[in-house]
Design an enzyme around this catalytic site. Structure first.
Site, PDB file in Angstrom:
ATOM      1  N   PRO A  70       3.743   6.219  -0.318  1.00  0.00           N
ATOM      2  CA  PRO A  70       2.650   7.021  -0.873  1.00  0.00           C
ATOM      3  C   PRO A  70       1.452   6.238  -1.384  1.00  0.00           C
ATOM      4  CG  PRO A  70       4.771   7.755  -1.713  1.00  0.00           C
ATOM      5  CD  PRO A  70       5.012   6.482  -0.999  1.00  0.00           C
ATOM      6  N   THR A 100      -1.916   3.233   2.731  1.00  0.00           N
ATOM      7  CA  THR A 100      -3.238   2.846   2.248  1.00  0.00           C
ATOM      8  C   THR A 100      -3.069   2.235   0.868  1.00  0.00           C
ATOM      9  OG1 THR A 100      -4.250   4.656   3.487  1.00  0.00           O
ATOM     10  CG2 THR A 100      -5.579   3.643   1.760  1.00  0.00           C
ATOM     11  N   LYS A 175      -9.876   1.189   6.308  1.00  0.00           N
ATOM     12  CA  LYS A 175      -9.292   2.511   6.042  1.00  0.00           C
ATOM     13  C   LYS A 175      -9.896   3.129   4.787  1.00  0.00           C
ATOM     14  CE  LYS A 175      -6.696   6.136   5.936  1.00  0.00           C
ATOM     15  NZ  LYS A 175      -5.261   6.111   5.637  1.00  0.00           N
ATOM     16  N   LYS A 245      -6.554   9.264  -4.782  1.00  0.00           N
ATOM     17  CA  LYS A 245      -5.927   7.937  -4.848  1.00  0.00           C
ATOM     18  C   LYS A 245      -6.654   6.966  -3.920  1.00  0.00           C
ATOM     19  CE  LYS A 245      -2.803   6.949  -2.126  1.00  0.00           C
ATOM     20  NZ  LYS A 245      -2.681   6.259  -0.812  1.00  0.00           N
TER      21      LYS A 245
END
Length: 296
Positions: A70, A100, A175, A245
């Site tokens: 996550p 990520t 990303k 996030k």
């Protein structure tokens, strides 16, 4: 060079499960999977994947280990736990992080794996769960050219677009910035709908017409037309909480590089408002529903 005889996969969530399924079907070597939830493990066992009892077992038995977790914080904790990934890393083993994560955290972990003579490759994935199922993800890789060539065929089992972005950490840079640009564009699309609708323009006409001009974009055609326009913001998609996030990684990187990112800060305020309104688990374009004055 260590021959790939078995692939490991840790993290079978929304993206991890279909990615692991494609690896199991196409990689040509056994795949061992681990997750805290039994349901995806059972589904993948039907496909032929081996079920691991722990991340330690995956590290002990696999030559290349994929992570789909996550957040960077979860990756770092799993790596540094007493019985974690670093403890069981071995010479010339490759760990491919599809998550990520923050750039500085990724580079710090890469140094720690290097001390164990193992290699960390950052390869965060972009696009949707449907793309993961179809094997058409986009993957942004941070690695040396030789490591990139070693992992590229495996990544190719679940991705149609694979880019070497530079040394370790550069995949995360790409990303994070990709998501930052996307989120800012979704805000612009949502603002246009709110204004156009109040000014008497049918939103379908608005979006179709924008797509014919210089305002056309991936965000308009996908997030705009498929979510904002019909008002469909499902859970278990890319939620507001996950989006924020990733955005916070971009804000952190901006601070570290000394760049003023007011547009990204506006997006952050919308995400915070959506979470406060109880929409944190909904698909992130749900922020469009908050743009009318007085919306809750």
């Amino acid at each position: 060079m260590r021959k790939v005889q078995k692939i490991g996969f840790i993290g079978l969530g929304v993206m991890g499960e279909p990615i692991c399924r494609n690896l199991t079907r196409k990689a040509g070597v056994p795949v061992m999977a681990f997750d805290l939830s039994s349901e995806p493990l059972q589904r993948l066992a039907v496909e032929g994947a081996e079920i691991a009892a722990s991340p330690a077992q995956v590290m002990q038995q696999c030559d290349v280990v994929f992570l789909s977790l996550p957040s960077g914080e979860v990756v770092a904790k799993l790596a540094r736990d007493a019985d974690g990934l670093l403890t069981h890393a071995s010479e010339d083993q490759i760990i491919v992080d599809l998550s990520t994560s923050a750039v500085d955290s990724t580079r710090a972990l890469a140094e720690e794996f290097a001390h164990r003579k193992a290699h960390l490759v950052d390869a965060p994935v972009a696009r949707t769960r449907a793309a993961a199922e179809a094997g058409t993800l986009a993957v942004m890789v941070g690695a040396s050219p030789d490591l990139f060539e070693r992992v590229k065929p495996l990544i190719g089992t679940f991705a149609s677009d694979i880019a070497l972005c530079g040394s370790v950490g550069c995949g995360q840079v790409l990303k994070i910035l990709n998501n930052m640009v996307l989120f800012e564009t979704v805000v612009a699309v949502s603002e246009a709908k709110a204004i156009g609708e109040r000014a008497g323009v049918d939103p379908t006409v608005l979006f179709n017409t924008l797509s014919m001009g210089s305002a056309d974009s991936f965000a308009l055609r996908n997030h705009g037309m498929k979510a904002v326009l019909p008002g469909e913001f499902p859970e278990r998609a890319f939620s507001v909480r996950y989006a924020q996030k990733d955005l916070h990684y971009a804000l952190q990187l901006a601070a570290q590089t000394g760049v003023d990112v007011r547009g990204a800060q506006v997006v952050d305020s919308w995400f915070t408002q959506a979470i406060a309104a109880g929409k944190g688990e909904a698909y992130h374009p749900v922020i469009s529903t908050l743009m009318s004055k007085g919306a809750q």
